[in-house]
Design a protein around this motif. Structure first.
Motif, PDB file in Angstrom:
ATOM      1  N   ASP A   1      52.493  39.467  40.180  1.00  0.00           N
ATOM      2  CA  ASP A   1      51.966  38.101  40.315  1.00  0.00           C
ATOM      3  C   ASP A   1      50.794  38.080  41.306  1.00  0.00           C
ATOM      4  N   PHE A   2      50.934  38.855  42.391  1.00  0.00           N
ATOM      5  CA  PHE A   2      49.872  38.914  43.408  1.00  0.00           C
ATOM      6  C   PHE A   2      48.589  39.492  42.805  1.00  0.00           C
ATOM      7  N   VAL A   3      48.727  40.579  42.037  1.00  0.00           N
ATOM      8  CA  VAL A   3      47.565  41.212  41.374  1.00  0.00           C
ATOM      9  C   VAL A   3      46.931  40.243  40.370  1.00  0.00           C
ATOM     10  N   ALA A   4      47.795  39.574  39.570  1.00  0.00           N
ATOM     11  CA  ALA A   4      47.294  38.611  38.580  1.00  0.00           C
ATOM     12  C   ALA A   4      46.557  37.460  39.274  1.00  0.00           C
ATOM     13  N   PHE A   5      47.123  37.005  40.431  1.00  0.00           N
ATOM     14  CA  PHE A   5      46.535  35.872  41.152  1.00  0.00           C
ATOM     15  C   PHE A   5      45.136  36.218  41.672  1.00  0.00           C
ATOM     16  N   THR A   6      45.002  37.437  42.218  1.00  0.00           N
ATOM     17  CA  THR A   6      43.685  37.848  42.711  1.00  0.00           C
ATOM     18  C   THR A   6      42.676  37.970  41.559  1.00  0.00           C
ATOM     19  N   SER A   7      43.160  38.392  40.376  1.00  0.00           N
ATOM     20  CA  SER A   7      42.284  38.455  39.187  1.00  0.00           C
ATOM     21  C   SER A   7      41.851  37.058  38.774  1.00  0.00           C
ATOM     22  N   TYR A   8      42.811  36.122  38.761  1.00  0.00           N
ATOM     23  CA  TYR A   8      42.484  34.726  38.431  1.00  0.00           C
ATOM     24  C   TYR A   8      41.474  34.147  39.428  1.00  0.00           C
ATOM     25  N   LEU A   9      41.672  34.469  40.701  1.00  0.00           N
ATOM     26  CA  LEU A   9      40.765  33.950  41.723  1.00  0.00           C
ATOM     27  C   LEU A   9      39.351  34.494  41.506  1.00  0.00           C
ATOM     28  N   GLY A  10      39.271  35.777  41.130  1.00  0.00           N
ATOM     29  CA  GLY A  10      37.966  36.363  40.814  1.00  0.00           C
ATOM     30  C   GLY A  10      37.312  35.649  39.647  1.00  0.00           C
ATOM     31  N   MET A  11      38.128  35.249  38.660  1.00  0.00           N
ATOM     32  CA  MET A  11      37.605  34.510  37.506  1.00  0.00           C
ATOM     33  C   MET A  11      37.180  33.107  37.906  1.00  0.00           C
ATOM     34  N   LEU A  12      37.763  32.560  38.947  1.00  0.00           N
ATOM     35  CA  LEU A  12      37.463  31.198  39.383  1.00  0.00           C
ATOM     36  C   LEU A  12      36.145  31.120  40.152  1.00  0.00           C
ATOM     37  N   ILE A  13      35.778  32.212  40.823  1.00  0.00           N
ATOM     38  CA  ILE A  13      34.556  32.206  41.629  1.00  0.00           C
ATOM     39  C   ILE A  13      33.320  32.008  40.746  1.00  0.00           C
ATOM     40  N   TRP A  14      33.263  32.715  39.611  1.00  0.00           N
ATOM     41  CA  TRP A  14      32.093  32.609  38.736  1.00  0.00           C
ATOM     42  C   TRP A  14      31.858  31.183  38.242  1.00  0.00           C
ATOM     43  N   PRO A  15      32.894  30.470  37.715  1.00  0.00           N
ATOM     44  CA  PRO A  15      32.643  29.091  37.283  1.00  0.00           C
ATOM     45  C   PRO A  15      32.128  28.190  38.400  1.00  0.00           C
ATOM     46  N   MET A  16      32.615  28.397  39.623  1.00  0.00           N
ATOM     47  CA  MET A  16      32.144  27.585  40.739  1.00  0.00           C
ATOM     48  C   MET A  16      30.676  27.892  41.052  1.00  0.00           C
ATOM     49  N   MET A  17      30.311  29.159  40.965  1.00  0.00           N
ATOM     50  CA  MET A  17      28.898  29.524  41.136  1.00  0.00           C
ATOM     51  C   MET A  17      28.063  28.975  39.988  1.00  0.00           C
ATOM     52  N   ALA A  18      28.628  29.051  38.780  1.00  0.00           N
ATOM     53  CA  ALA A  18      27.917  28.550  37.596  1.00  0.00           C
ATOM     54  C   ALA A  18      27.644  27.059  37.714  1.00  0.00           C
TER      55      ALA A  18
END
Length: 581
Positions: A276-293
């Protein structure tokens, strides 16, 4: 968003493309949420010793299959969304060009070519960028943000998600403030680019004059001045934009720090698994791009809004000259009557023409002469209705010029302007500019204007390409091609505005001899400083400071001993001196 209101009809027409594109984009985004979940599951299986070669193969196959689905989906949303934005770009340019063709010549007296070119390039491109890549990033950022946050809440932990998105919420506020600054700054950037484009266009058009007067260094200084203004305007944008990326990175780092500390503690305590921790960090990485976009979206939207406002200023322009309830008429006989015509270009300026009265019957020829600035060219512009004509002042066949359809008026007039403008086309293309004429008609018109022999001397004859504005031809050649372009129309009325000034006396005599039979039965107005070009006209008027100072035929005007007679004696003396030389 009010700036984009004029684009609503286009968006309605291409709604299908946008809907399909958005659906495929959302599908791709949804598919991209699956790999982090698979990665988390695979991590837990490895940790718990449940992983087998077969299961590893299934995980790998699933990830490859998802990657292929994403690739197909990306192709489909690009074809729909980016394709629609390219159509918008094409429509905007067509609409802009059509509008610029509609506008009256007076509009171009106050608006520079370089500025108009900037509208057609930079401004149109800025609008396209928002309605193509901008829409992609908007949907991407909104959909990915919402779905990623939901995935983090429902598949992992609500508390961890909440702590993580607090810095991102602060970033949203920064983005909003950032957008307002971008709008104002981008307007200034576009204005600076317009000014730079105009300087370049003017310099290239006048390159021969610049070189003749050895002004290269001065022109370079002027260019560097405009280029510096453009640079400074862009640098102000860069500074604002340069602050944005580090701010996003800072907020992303704070979010990752929160995950590392709080998520790590939760993993140690067993509240969430390592997967879950690994998945969460992956999701967070995916969240950064939309915020930058989202920052890019705000940037693009504000740029597009600023550009659309500039374009809309042109679209809202009402042509100074247009048909207002014209009568139905397709042809003119050629009877021109001018009654008490007084005209000024602006109300605050003194009249250019005052109390002009002329009655030119069908088939007659009027000669017009006078000193430079006496109003001769202005008279031709009014006869072509290129500027607003006072009502009840100019009549064709007894009909007020303002009641005649512009198309009918201008189709029945063959006009040769003082400035012989040629297009970067073949010689035959320039002569046949007014329609699709057979080669025989083009050659006939060239013979009438005494240019046929010289055209045949060119290596490619009538297929010779002339340079921009006809720079590869002499002044006399350009004038004669312009005359041929007017003659080929076979008009009822012919207006020649000092169009023989660059030809020698013998060529002028040859052209005038050719025109005698051509002008038979046509109404014609010949404007010239040379008395030899107008001495055979039925009536001649001499303009002085916008007024008819003298009128009559050649013999009558010589008898009066006024301006006309004085001009004639001077020109006669010049001819004799040249012959003696």
């Amino acid at each position: 968003m009010k700036s984009f209101k004029p684009l609503v009809p286009f968006l309605k027409r291409h709604l299908g493309s946008y809907v399909l594109g958005v659906l495929f984009l959302m599908l791709v985004d949804a598919i991209q949420l699956i790999p982090p979940h698979l990665l988390g599951k695979a991590t837990d299986d490895l940790k718990n010793g449940l992983m087998t070669p077969k299961l590893l193969g299934l995980y790998a196959a699933a990830i490859i299959g998802l990657a292929l689905a994403v690739a197909c989906g990306r192709f489909l949303w690009r074809m729909n969304l980016i394709g629609a934005s390219r159509k918008l770009e094409m429509d905007l340019r067509n609409h802009l060009f059509n509008k610029l063709l509609e506008l009256s010549p007076g509009y171009y007296d106050t608006h520079k070519t370089g500025d108009l070119m900037a509208h057609a390039t930079n401004d149109v491109n800025a609008v396209r960028m928002f309605f193509g890549p901008g829409i992609v990033r908007l949907v991407d950022s909104v959909f990915m943000t919402l779905t990623t946050i939901l995935a983090m809440i429902f598949t992992i932990d609500f508390r961890l998600t909440l702590i993580t998105i607090i810095p991102l919420a602060v970033m949203s506020f920064i983005i909003n403030r950032f957008g307002k600054l971008v709008h104002d700054l981008f307007k200034k950037v576009q204005e600076a680019f317009s000014s730079l484009t105009d300087r370049v266009q003017e310099s290239f058009s006048g390159i021969r004059v610049i070189k003749a007067f050895v002004q290269e260094e001065e022109e370079l200084k002027n260019f560097e001045k405009e280029n510096t203004k453009n640079f400074n305007a862009n640098m102000r944008m860069v500074k604002i934009w340069g602050l944005f990326d580090p701010m996003v990175q800072l907020m992303a780092s704070l979010s990752f720090t929160a995950v590392l500390i709080y998520g790590g503690i939760m993993t140690i305590k067993g509240n969430i698994s390592l997967g879950d921790f690994v998945a969460f960090t992956s999701y967070l990485g995916m969240l950064i791009w939309p915020m930058m976009a989202m920052g890019w979206v705000i940037n693009m939207m504000q740029r597009a809004a600023a550009s659309m406002e500039r374009l809309e200023n042109i679209f809202k322009e009402i042509p100074e000259i247009q048909d207002e309830d014209p009568i139905k008429i397709n042809s003119l006989e050629g009877h021109i009557t001018i009654k008490n015509l007084t005209f000024r270009y602006k109300k605050e300026l003194k009249p250019v023409l005052s109390d002009i009265n002329i009655d030119l019957k069908p088939g007659q020829t009027l000669g017009v002469t006078g000193r430079t600035g006496s109003g001769k060219t202005t008279l031709t512009r009014l006869l072509l209705r290129q500027y607003p004509v006072p009502t009840n002042s100019i009549f064709f066949d007894g009909i007020d010029i303002n009641d005649i359809p512009l198309k009918t008026l201008r189709e029945n007039i063959g006009f040769v302007p003082q400035d012989s403008f040629l297009f970067s086309d073949t010689l035959s293309g320039n002569i046949g500019f007014a329609g699709n004429f057979p080669d025989e008609e083009i050659i006939k018109a060239a013979k009438l204007s005494a240019i046929d022999k010289e055209i045949r001397d060119f290596p490619k004859g009538y297929s010779t390409i002339v340079g921009e504005r006809g720079v590869t031809l002499s002044g006399g050649q350009k004038q004669r091609i312009s005359i041929a372009r007017a003659l080929i129309k076979n008009p009822r009325i012919l207006i020649l505005d000092d169009c023989l000034s660059a030809v020698d006396a013998s060529t002028e005599e040859k052209i005038l001899m050719n025109l005698k039979s051509y002008l038979s039965g046509r109404t014609s107005i010949i404007i010239s400083h040379r008395i030899s070009a107008i001495k055979d006209c039925d009536e001649i008027i001499v303009l002085e400071q916008g007024k008819i100072f003298e009128r009559g035929n050649h013999e009558q005007l010589l008898e009066k001993g006024g301006i006309y007679a004085q001009m004639y004696r001077h020109q006669l003396l010049e001819e004799n001196l040249l012959k003696e030389a």
